[in-house]
Design a protein around this motif. Structure first.
Motif, PDB file in Angstrom:
ATOM      1  N   ALA A 165     -14.349   7.685   3.116  1.00 36.18           N
ATOM      2  CA  ALA A 165     -15.010   7.414   4.119  1.00 36.18           C
ATOM      3  C   ALA A 165     -15.011   5.902   4.458  1.00 36.18           C
ATOM      4  CB  ALA A 165     -16.577   7.725   3.572  1.00 36.18           C
ATOM      5  N   CYS A 166     -14.747   5.026   3.396  1.00 36.32           N
ATOM      6  CA  CYS A 166     -14.480   3.531   4.080  1.00 36.32           C
ATOM      7  C   CYS A 166     -13.372   3.427   4.823  1.00 36.32           C
ATOM      8  CB  CYS A 166     -14.373   2.755   2.585  1.00 36.32           C
ATOM      9  SG  CYS A 166     -15.863   2.836   1.562  1.00 36.32           S
ATOM     10  N   LEU A 167     -12.091   4.308   4.471  1.00 34.83           N
ATOM     11  CA  LEU A 167     -11.136   4.118   5.177  1.00 34.83           C
ATOM     12  C   LEU A 167     -11.192   4.418   6.614  1.00 34.83           C
ATOM     13  CD1 LEU A 167      -8.557   5.384   2.335  1.00 34.83           C
ATOM     14  CD2 LEU A 167      -8.730   2.864   3.348  1.00 34.83           C
ATOM     15  N   ILE A 212      -8.289   2.778   9.044  1.00 34.30           N
ATOM     16  CA  ILE A 212      -7.101   2.291   8.291  1.00 34.30           C
ATOM     17  C   ILE A 212      -6.579   3.705   8.267  1.00 34.30           C
ATOM     18  CG2 ILE A 212      -6.012   1.373   6.181  1.00 34.30           C
ATOM     19  CD1 ILE A 212      -8.454  -0.272   5.879  1.00 34.30           C
ATOM     20  N   PRO A 213      -5.128   3.783   8.759  1.00 35.62           N
ATOM     21  CA  PRO A 213      -4.259   5.058   8.774  1.00 35.62           C
ATOM     22  C   PRO A 213      -4.153   5.513   7.480  1.00 35.62           C
ATOM     23  CG  PRO A 213      -2.813   3.305   9.548  1.00 35.62           C
ATOM     24  CD  PRO A 213      -4.402   2.572   9.391  1.00 35.62           C
ATOM     25  N   PHE A 214      -4.397   6.553   7.131  1.00 38.50           N
ATOM     26  CA  PHE A 214      -4.090   7.128   5.588  1.00 38.50           C
ATOM     27  C   PHE A 214      -3.904   8.725   5.637  1.00 38.50           C
ATOM     28  CE2 PHE A 214      -8.462   8.252   6.092  1.00 38.50           C
ATOM     29  CZ  PHE A 214      -8.551   9.358   5.233  1.00 38.50           C
ATOM     30  N   ASP A 233      -2.858  10.199  -4.973  1.00 37.49           N
ATOM     31  CA  ASP A 233      -4.007  10.524  -4.281  1.00 37.49           C
ATOM     32  C   ASP A 233      -4.251  10.003  -2.762  1.00 37.49           C
ATOM     33  OD1 ASP A 233      -5.147  12.080  -6.402  1.00 37.49           O
ATOM     34  OD2 ASP A 233      -5.591  10.148  -7.287  1.00 37.49           O
ATOM     35  N   LEU A 234      -4.054   8.846  -2.422  1.00 35.48           N
ATOM     36  CA  LEU A 234      -4.054   8.518  -1.035  1.00 35.48           C
ATOM     37  C   LEU A 234      -2.907   7.494  -0.670  1.00 35.48           C
ATOM     38  CD1 LEU A 234      -7.900   7.279  -1.320  1.00 35.48           C
ATOM     39  CD2 LEU A 234      -6.806   9.272   0.028  1.00 35.48           C
ATOM     40  N   ILE A 235      -2.352   7.521   0.364  1.00 31.91           N
ATOM     41  CA  ILE A 235      -1.483   6.776   1.006  1.00 31.91           C
ATOM     42  C   ILE A 235      -1.818   6.259   2.225  1.00 31.91           C
ATOM     43  CG2 ILE A 235       0.975   6.867   2.306  1.00 31.91           C
ATOM     44  CD1 ILE A 235       1.525   7.419  -0.685  1.00 31.91           C
ATOM     45  N   ILE A 236      -1.854   4.785   2.230  1.00 30.24           N
ATOM     46  CA  ILE A 236      -2.152   3.973   3.273  1.00 30.24           C
ATOM     47  C   ILE A 236      -0.927   3.659   3.992  1.00 30.24           C
ATOM     48  CG2 ILE A 236      -3.098   1.883   4.157  1.00 30.24           C
ATOM     49  CD1 ILE A 236      -5.024   2.167   1.472  1.00 30.24           C
ATOM     50  N   TRP A 237      -0.903   4.059   5.434  1.00 32.76           N
ATOM     51  CA  TRP A 237       0.366   4.024   6.066  1.00 32.76           C
ATOM     52  C   TRP A 237       0.504   2.531   6.917  1.00 32.76           C
ATOM     53  CZ3 TRP A 237       3.584   7.489   4.904  1.00 32.76           C
ATOM     54  CH2 TRP A 237       3.174   8.714   4.570  1.00 32.76           C
ATOM     55  N   MET A 248       0.697   1.312   1.173  1.00 28.94           N
ATOM     56  CA  MET A 248      -0.105   1.113  -0.104  1.00 28.94           C
ATOM     57  C   MET A 248      -0.382   2.421  -0.718  1.00 28.94           C
ATOM     58  SD  MET A 248      -3.366  -1.106  -1.145  1.00 28.94           S
ATOM     59  CE  MET A 248      -4.080  -1.133  -2.670  1.00 28.94           C
ATOM     60  N   ALA A 249       0.044   2.896  -1.936  1.00 25.14           N
ATOM     61  CA  ALA A 249      -0.318   4.049  -2.644  1.00 25.14           C
ATOM     62  C   ALA A 249      -1.413   3.780  -3.835  1.00 25.14           C
ATOM     63  CB  ALA A 249       0.935   4.689  -3.191  1.00 25.14           C
ATOM     64  N   ILE A 250      -2.314   4.693  -3.324  1.00 29.33           N
ATOM     65  CA  ILE A 250      -3.410   4.679  -4.407  1.00 29.33           C
ATOM     66  C   ILE A 250      -3.492   5.892  -5.321  1.00 29.33           C
ATOM     67  CG2 ILE A 250      -5.954   4.254  -4.874  1.00 29.33           C
ATOM     68  CD1 ILE A 250      -5.982   2.701  -2.095  1.00 29.33           C
ATOM     69  N   GLU A 251      -3.534   5.818  -6.620  1.00 29.13           N
ATOM     70  CA  GLU A 251      -3.634   6.720  -7.471  1.00 29.13           C
ATOM     71  C   GLU A 251      -4.973   6.634  -8.227  1.00 29.13           C
ATOM     72  OE1 GLU A 251      -3.919  10.005  -9.698  1.00 29.13           O
ATOM     73  OE2 GLU A 251      -2.044   9.604  -8.296  1.00 29.13           O
ATOM     74  N   MET A 252      -6.048   7.525  -7.767  1.00 24.83           N
ATOM     75  CA  MET A 252      -7.373   7.456  -8.570  1.00 24.83           C
ATOM     76  C   MET A 252      -7.575   8.011  -9.810  1.00 24.83           C
ATOM     77  SD  MET A 252      -9.292   5.686  -5.933  1.00 24.83           S
ATOM     78  CE  MET A 252     -10.933   6.250  -6.633  1.00 24.83           C
ATOM     79  N   LYS A 253      -8.291   7.678 -10.659  1.00 23.91           N
ATOM     80  CA  LYS A 253      -8.571   8.136 -12.195  1.00 23.91           C
ATOM     81  C   LYS A 253      -9.913   8.097 -12.324  1.00 23.91           C
ATOM     82  CE  LYS A 253      -4.722   9.250 -12.816  1.00 23.91           C
ATOM     83  NZ  LYS A 253      -4.618  10.699 -12.915  1.00 23.91           N
TER      84      LYS A 253
END
Length: 162
Positions: A41-43, A48-50, A79-83, A95-100
């Motif tokens: 929701a924030c992205l 921000i393209p993701f 989980d998320l790729i920010i392009w 940026m790649a974000i792995e959520m835990k």
């Protein structure tokens, strides 16, 4: 980039859990998914393209898993790729974000940078890093936003932001 803040309390709109708590997962969602949904929701709000991986979102039948793999779904994808390249990190391509789950967040600085990630996720994050990506593991929406701000993205401060 300027500072982005919420105009209304985000905790009432789905829970940023900016206070470091696990937040309350909506019915049917685990704490990791609830945090990722808040981050998405924030992205979107910040334009921000993701894109997000569907790994782990739902249990697939054997036939569905075979079809998903044939279509390109890979074990370990973050989980998320920010392009968009991180503004504060020249040379990085995205940026790649792995959520835990929040309860996997290390309580000490001695934990590995990919603490909580499974081996195939660590392998994937290392591969992305070696190809110019900024990679992180985040445990709450607020943690992910903090790591994004450190990389130079203009994102909200979260529920307890100042």
């Amino acid at each position: 980039g300027g500072r982005v803040t919420w105009k209304t309390n985000p905790a009432k709109r789905g829970g940023l859990a900016g206070d470091g708590s696990t937040g309350r997962a909506r019915k049917g969602r685990g704490p990791e998914e609830a945090q990722q949904v808040a981050l998405v929701a924030c992205l979107r709000m910040c334009r921000i393209p993701f894109s997000g991986s569907m790994n782990g979102v739902m249990k697939l039948t054997e036939v569905q898993a075979t079809r998903a793999k044939a279509a390109g779904m890979e074990k370990g994808d973050p989980d998320l790729i920010i392009w968009a390249p991180p503004p504060g990190m020249p040379g990085k391509v995205g940026m790649a974000i792995e959520m835990k789950k929040p309860d996997l967040q290390p309580s000490t600085d001695r934990a590995g940078e990919f603490s909580g990630a499974r081996p195939e996720q660590r392998e994937r994050l290392e591969m992305l890093r070696s190809n110019g990506w900024h990679v992180v593991v985040a445990y709450t929406c607020a943690d992910a936003l903090e790591k994004m701000r450190a990389a130079g993205y203009a994102v909200p401060l979260g529920a307890r932001g100042r």
